[in-house]
Design an enzyme around this catalytic site. Structure first.
Site, short mmCIF file in Angstrom:
data_model
loop_
_atom_site.label_atom_id
_atom_site.label_comp_id
_atom_site.label_asym_id
_atom_site.label_seq_id
_atom_site.Cartn_x
_atom_site.Cartn_y
_atom_site.Cartn_z
CB THR A 1 -18.16 14.34 8.09
OG1 THR A 1 -19.28 14.36 8.69
CG2 THR A 1 -17.13 15.62 8.99
NE ARG B 1 -9.53 9.51 7.82
CZ ARG B 1 -9.80 8.68 6.89
NH1 ARG B 1 -11.14 8.06 6.81
NH2 ARG B 1 -9.25 8.72 5.88
CB THR C 1 -0.32 2.86 3.95
OG1 THR C 1 -1.47 3.06 3.67
CG2 THR C 1 -0.25 3.34 5.45
CB SER D 1 -0.96 -0.10 1.27
OG SER D 1 -1.31 1.02 1.71
CE1 TYR E 1 -2.94 0.19 5.01
CE2 TYR E 1 -3.25 -2.21 5.85
CZ TYR E 1 -3.27 -1.33 4.82
OH TYR E 1 -3.23 -1.52 3.59
CE LYS F 1 -1.17 -4.37 3.72
NZ LYS F 1 -1.52 -5.53 2.85
C1 WQD Z 1 -9.61 9.45 1.41
C2 WQD Z 1 -9.83 11.09 1.77
C3 WQD Z 1 -9.95 11.79 3.96
C4 WQD Z 1 -13.97 9.69 4.38
C5 WQD Z 1 -6.89 4.32 3.10
C6 WQD Z 1 -5.90 3.58 3.54
C7 WQD Z 1 -4.75 3.00 2.48
C8 WQD Z 1 -5.89 2.35 1.52
C9 WQD Z 1 -6.61 3.25 0.75
C10 WQD Z 1 -5.48 0.08 1.98
C11 WQD Z 1 -9.11 11.43 2.90
C12 WQD Z 1 -11.48 11.73 2.97
C13 WQD Z 1 -12.76 10.01 3.75
C14 WQD Z 1 -15.13 10.51 4.77
C15 WQD Z 1 -13.40 12.15 3.86
N1 WQD Z 1 -6.30 1.23 1.97
N2 WQD Z 1 -12.71 11.25 3.65
N3 WQD Z 1 -14.84 11.85 4.64
O1 WQD Z 1 -7.12 7.41 3.99
O2 WQD Z 1 -6.44 7.96 1.73
O3 WQD Z 1 -6.33 5.71 2.39
O4 WQD Z 1 -7.53 3.79 2.07
O5 WQD Z 1 -4.47 -0.08 1.35
O6 WQD Z 1 -3.93 2.27 3.17
O7 WQD Z 1 -4.99 4.55 4.38
O8 WQD Z 1 -8.67 6.56 1.97
O9 WQD Z 1 -11.03 6.72 1.37
O10 WQD Z 1 -10.25 7.03 3.83
O11 WQD Z 1 -9.99 8.58 2.58
O12 WQD Z 1 -13.36 13.44 3.94
O13 WQD Z 1 -15.95 10.19 5.19
O14 WQD Z 1 -11.28 11.05 1.95
O15 WQD Z 1 -9.77 12.64 4.94
O16 WQD Z 1 -8.55 12.64 2.71
P1 WQD Z 1 -7.07 7.09 2.72
P2 WQD Z 1 -9.93 7.04 2.66
#
Ligand code: WQD
Length: 344
Positions: A220, A297, A131, A129, A153, A157
């Protein structure tokens, strides 16, 4: 790799990315064998996969750490490759339950590597990932960008990648490929498989589609004071069908005798903000999305997207589907699964 009916073991094959990869494998002439304990997926995916592929899906309801039962599977089929998806993958949850993440993610990987060694499996593709890049100083990130971790997490990885690096030194017959995904989104064109989070979605697009479907009251947006053009975070959203095809390309590439393991960023190379995703959704579906701005967040980074030169050149793979196709297919799947769950 000459694929006629080559058996490929797909751990977590009933999950979101796993199920799409099973479709891609069958389309390319492979025989996938799904290993899944359905802790984070639904059994009815198997039937839907059989309908999409018009073929019988071989699957075993077993955990990756049940090596005794898995040895039976490896003795029953001539497994030529393993694609290892099975893992816990929610950043927030990993903060609350680090030991569960260490036990499952490391335990499952060790078990699969032991089986790869015992049964001389030639290809091992690992689901990593973006990540592992933590909060990158330089954007876009390439495979040489510094790696770190922001959560248990991400730690699993990063360390899993290092475990595989050490393992292949002792067992060079196994050619490993590490795929660092960016943000998987979208659904299969049939609209019958897609991302179906258990409970409240962590990820953006399923939260958007569930809000539009009335399952959630409003979205949100976590922060609008980031140093980005519209103040919201930027990510590299990659269509899950493109991502699935990258796994097949990696499987075929693994025959090469070069560096082992090889690491690839699998993204589109483009960044999209949260607000841009919302606006695109409203434009494509004609539905107004109820949303509000909230605090940032914990653990979120401002921006990340991939430099895809290496995967384009060496894996001869590039993303082809657009964000609009991903959003549209996600919405189609959301409506399908709402109907399906209503009937249940
Ligand atoms: C994306 C953006 C949030 C939800 C994660 C894992 C990563 C991979 C993909 C596994 C961010 C914003 C989100 C909400 C929001 N998974 N958001 N409101 O955090 O980039 O990555 O998923 O491998 O490892 O870390 O993805 O979709 O959670 O967030 O504003 O209700 O959307 O703040 O900017 P993220 P995400």
């Amino acid at each position: 790799m000459n694929t006629e009916k080559k058996h490929i073991l797909v751990t977590g094959g009933a999950g979101y990315i796993g199920s799409h990869t099973v479709v891609a494998l069958i389309e390319k002439g492979y025989t996938p064998i799904i290993i899944d304990d359905f802790r984070n997926s639904n059994k009815d995916v198997i039937l839907r996969l059989e309908k999409i592929t018009n073929s019988e899906i071989i699957y075993f309801n077993v955990a990756c750490q049940d090596t005794f039962r898995l040895k039976g599977v490896f003795s029953q089929f001539p497994i030529e490759g393993i694609i290892h998806f099975a893992a816990d993958k929610a950043v927030g949850e990993s903060m609350e339950k680090p030991l569960m993440y260490f036990d499952n993610n490391f335990g499952s990987l060790i078990s699969m590597l032991e089986l790869a060694k015992e049964f001389e499996v030639k290809s091992f593709v690992f689901s990593s990932s973006c990540t592992v890049y933590g909060d990158p100083k330089q954007i876009p990130v390439n495979e040489q960008s510094p790696v770190s971790y922001n959560s248990p997490y991400g730690f699993t990885k990063k360390v899993s990648e290092e475990m595989i690096e050490q393992f292949v030194k002792s067992c060079p017959i196994v050619k490993a490929t590490l795929l660092r995904y960016f943000n998987p989104v979208g659904a299969h064109e049939s609209g019958t498989i897609g991302e179906e989070p258990d409970g409240k979605p962590n990820n953006l697009l399923p939260f958007i589609t569930q809000t539009a479907a009335g399952v959630r009251d409003e979205l949100t947006v976590f922060g609008k004071d980031y140093d980005t053009p519209d103040g919201t975070c930027i990510r590299d959203y990659i269509h899950v069908v493109d991502l699935a095809e990258a796994h097949v390309a990696a499987l075929e590439m693994s025959d090469s005798n070069e560096v082992n393991p090889k690491v690839f960023n699998v993204g589109t190379g483009k960044g999209t903000s949260v607000l841009e995703m919302i606006k695109a959704f409203e434009k494509i579906t004609g539905k107004e999305l109820p949303y509000k701005f909230g605090p940032r967040r914990d653990g979120d980074i401002k921006e990340i997207f991939a430099n895809t030169d290496k995967v384009n050149k060496e894996l001869k793979w590039t993303s082809r589907k657009t964000i609009e196709e991903a959003i549209s297919s996600s919405w189609t799947f959301e409506q399908y699964i709402r109907e399906l769950r209503k009937e249940a």
